[in-house]
Design an enzyme around this catalytic site. Structure first.
Site, PDB file in Angstrom:
ATOM      1  N   THR A 132       0.811  -1.216   0.000  1.00  0.00           N
ATOM      2  CA  THR A 132       0.000   0.000   0.000  1.00  0.00           C
ATOM      3  C   THR A 132       0.847   1.270   0.000  1.00  0.00           C
ATOM      4  O   THR A 132       1.860   1.363   0.685  1.00  0.00           O
ATOM      5  CB  THR A 132      -0.926   0.006   1.221  1.00  0.00           C
ATOM      6  OG1 THR A 132      -1.657  -1.221   1.243  1.00  0.00           O
ATOM      7  CG2 THR A 132      -1.909   1.156   1.161  1.00  0.00           C
ATOM      8  N   GLY A 137      -3.341   3.278  -5.092  1.00  0.00           N
ATOM      9  CA  GLY A 137      -4.103   2.197  -4.496  1.00  0.00           C
ATOM     10  C   GLY A 137      -3.202   1.033  -4.180  1.00  0.00           C
ATOM     11  O   GLY A 137      -2.054   1.195  -3.777  1.00  0.00           O
ATOM     12  N   ILE A 162       1.946  -0.195   6.711  1.00  0.00           N
ATOM     13  CA  ILE A 162       2.643  -1.463   6.562  1.00  0.00           C
ATOM     14  C   ILE A 162       2.732  -2.167   7.914  1.00  0.00           C
ATOM     15  O   ILE A 162       3.524  -1.791   8.783  1.00  0.00           O
ATOM     16  CB  ILE A 162       4.045  -1.264   5.953  1.00  0.00           C
ATOM     17  CG1 ILE A 162       3.947  -0.495   4.628  1.00  0.00           C
ATOM     18  CG2 ILE A 162       4.737  -2.605   5.768  1.00  0.00           C
ATOM     19  CD1 ILE A 162       3.024  -1.126   3.588  1.00  0.00           C
ATOM     20  N   ARG A 275     -27.370  -9.215  33.409  1.00  0.00           N
ATOM     21  CA  ARG A 275     -27.830  -7.843  33.625  1.00  0.00           C
ATOM     22  C   ARG A 275     -29.340  -7.805  33.840  1.00  0.00           C
ATOM     23  O   ARG A 275     -30.112  -8.439  33.094  1.00  0.00           O
ATOM     24  CB  ARG A 275     -27.450  -6.980  32.422  1.00  0.00           C
ATOM     25  CG  ARG A 275     -28.019  -5.564  32.428  1.00  0.00           C
ATOM     26  CD  ARG A 275     -27.456  -4.714  33.523  1.00  0.00           C
ATOM     27  NE  ARG A 275     -27.770  -3.301  33.292  1.00  0.00           N
ATOM     28  CZ  ARG A 275     -27.926  -2.420  34.262  1.00  0.00           C
ATOM     29  NH1 ARG A 275     -27.775  -2.789  35.531  1.00  0.00           N
ATOM     30  NH2 ARG A 275     -28.209  -1.156  33.981  1.00  0.00           N
ATOM     31  N   GLY A 348     -24.558   1.543  28.298  1.00  0.00           N
ATOM     32  CA  GLY A 348     -23.442   2.432  28.593  1.00  0.00           C
ATOM     33  C   GLY A 348     -22.215   1.698  29.101  1.00  0.00           C
ATOM     34  O   GLY A 348     -21.078   2.148  28.885  1.00  0.00           O
ATOM     35  N   GLU A 371      -6.518  -5.560   3.797  1.00  0.00           N
ATOM     36  CA  GLU A 371      -6.508  -6.268   2.505  1.00  0.00           C
ATOM     37  C   GLU A 371      -7.503  -5.689   1.504  1.00  0.00           C
ATOM     38  O   GLU A 371      -8.052  -6.396   0.664  1.00  0.00           O
ATOM     39  CB  GLU A 371      -6.774  -7.771   2.687  1.00  0.00           C
ATOM     40  CG  GLU A 371      -6.042  -8.445   3.825  1.00  0.00           C
ATOM     41  CD  GLU A 371      -4.530  -8.369   3.735  1.00  0.00           C
ATOM     42  OE1 GLU A 371      -4.019  -7.374   3.202  1.00  0.00           O
ATOM     43  OE2 GLU A 371      -3.859  -9.272   4.229  1.00  0.00           O
ATOM     44  N   GLY A 372      -7.746  -4.389   1.609  1.00  0.00           N
ATOM     45  CA  GLY A 372      -8.595  -3.714   0.636  1.00  0.00           C
ATOM     46  C   GLY A 372      -9.970  -3.388   1.177  1.00  0.00           C
ATOM     47  O   GLY A 372     -10.609  -4.226   1.823  1.00  0.00           O
ATOM     48  N   GLU A 375     -15.140  -1.148  -0.929  1.00  0.00           N
ATOM     49  CA  GLU A 375     -15.334  -0.533  -2.237  1.00  0.00           C
ATOM     50  C   GLU A 375     -14.476  -1.241  -3.296  1.00  0.00           C
ATOM     51  O   GLU A 375     -14.921  -1.488  -4.419  1.00  0.00           O
ATOM     52  CB  GLU A 375     -14.992   0.958  -2.166  1.00  0.00           C
ATOM     53  CG  GLU A 375     -15.996   1.800  -1.378  1.00  0.00           C
ATOM     54  CD  GLU A 375     -15.933   1.603   0.123  1.00  0.00           C
ATOM     55  OE1 GLU A 375     -16.911   1.940   0.804  1.00  0.00           O
ATOM     56  OE2 GLU A 375     -14.895   1.103   0.623  1.00  0.00           O
TER      57      GLU A 375
END
Length: 392
Positions: A132, A137, A162, A275, A348, A371-372, A375
């Site tokens: 990268t 890209g 990296i 809880r 919370g 790894e990308g 998109e």
């Protein structure tokens, strides 16, 4: 090209079941103690690396010829699923070291196999995948260049994001010959991180999550690199990087999303069971039940696609690339939904650092670009769908 990457032998199912049980016990016991230490110090200590190495967790997937256990890829992912329930930096070490040999071994010379690949599989050398760039890209638009003069390349350019780039022994680096475009002229180099002149290493490890894993910005200015460090031929650089590492690595990252989602779901169930609000356990509230049911279905669906992609990769199926990207695309979106609902169930309390779900929530964000980005994955899948190679 080396012929060292053989088909895996039949798996001893009883021994594999024992290994899964051992790994699960480590993740839920010592692994949690290491997680607390990493979060407190922001560092992965050498002792943890040594423990992973001695337990054989860094050499699970590589073939016996390289010193590994030779576990078939889809079955190795069952182990990655377990590891990914641990701290993200533990997962990162196991994921990367069990994957970089796939890029190196098919292209390595006998000398490279002995001096770099086998020590990497053994956990005696750390190789950082270095693709990268800040101004490009992660493919054919590479701008980092090499200029060849006799038996030496002179490397110029910049890389960023990296992982292990600070502490590694070698950078598995993709560049291109000056004056070339596209895939033509790309090269893959095993550049030693040993003080070469012209190299600037910037520690860029302060991140939202995945604490303890180091990351680097790397700048190269006329760095002399012997041509003998090249993997494969000139013109094969992206073949090494994309097919050799990224394709299976995307499937592995997708399975890491499944494992981390399972941990988030586990924490949500534990909290819902204990809880109480307004005299009623959270587990008895329909809204919480719906969250947990949706998470269960989401995780199961993503896991099935990941294993389908893993089998396609192992079989060399024509749609392996599309399935690899599709599995990561689906798994990271699933992880976002599951961790968000798991955090919401905690209310919370989940926002406070003292609760494990807070770390899980932060760590989950990293897979969305590892790894990308999604998109990029969508572009890969769309291309395969349109040219008819995606299959069904």
């Amino acid at each position: 090209m080396s012929a060292v990457v053989e088909k895996p032998a039949a798996l001893d199912e009883a021994a594999f079941a024992d290994l899964k049980a051992e790994l699960t016990a480590w993740v839920t016991g010592p692994g949690e103690e290491w997680a607390e230490r990493i979060e407190a110090t922001g560092d992965v200590p050498p002792e943890l690396f040594a423990e992973l190495r001695e337990r054989g967790y860094l050499s699970l997937a590589a073939p016996p010829a390289l010193g590994g256990r030779g576990i078939p890829f889809p079955r190795y992912l069952e182990l990655m699923e377990i590891v990914s329930r641990s701290h993200a930096s533990v997962r990162m070490l196991v994921h990367v070291i069990n994957g970089t040999w796939r890029a190196m071994a098919p292209y390595a010379t006998p000398q490279q196999l002995d001096e770099i690949v086998k020590p990497s599989v053994a956990g005696d050398a750390l190789v950082a995948f270095t693709l990268t760039e800040p101004t490009a890209g992660t493919g054919a638009d590479l701008r980092t260049t090499v200029r060849r003069e006799g038996d030496t390349y002179y490397l110029n350019g910049e890389k960023h994001l990296i992982t292990f780039g600070v502490k590694c022994d070698y950078w598995l680096l993709a560049a291109r010959l000056e004056g070339t475009r596209g895939h033509e002229g790309t090269v893959a180099l095993l550049v030693p991180n040993d003080g070469l002149p012209g190299v600037e290493v910037v520690d860029d490890s302060e991140t939202m999550g995945v604490r303890g894993t180091d990351h680097a910005i790397l700048r190269f200015r006329d760095v002399p690199v012997p041509v003998s460090t090249r993997l494969g031929d000139e013109g094969q650089g992206l073949e090494v990087a994309l097919g050799g590492f990224l394709l299976p690595s995307r499937v592995s990252v997708a399975m890491s999303c499944v494992g981390l989602a399972e941990r988030a779901q586990e924490l949500a169930i534990e909290y819902a069971n204990r809880r109480e609000t307004f005299g009623k356990k959270l587990r008895d509230r329909q809204a919480v039940q719906f969250y947990l049911a949706e998470n269960y279905a989401d995780i199961a669906a993503a896991r099935a696609l990941v294993l389908q992609a893993a089998r396609a990769y192992e079989d060399g199926a024509p749609d392996a690339g599309a399935l690899s990207s599709a599995s990561k695309m689906v798994a990271v979106d699933m992880l976002a939904r599951v961790t968000d609902k798991a955090l919401q169930i905690h209310g919370g309390q989940g926002y406070w650092h003292r609760n494990a779900i807070e770390r899980v929530y932060r760590d989950a964000r990293a897979q969305r670009f590892e790894e990308g980005t999604n998109e990029i994955q969508k572009l890969v899948v769309a291309r395969a769908v349109l040219d008819g190679t995606a299959g069904f």
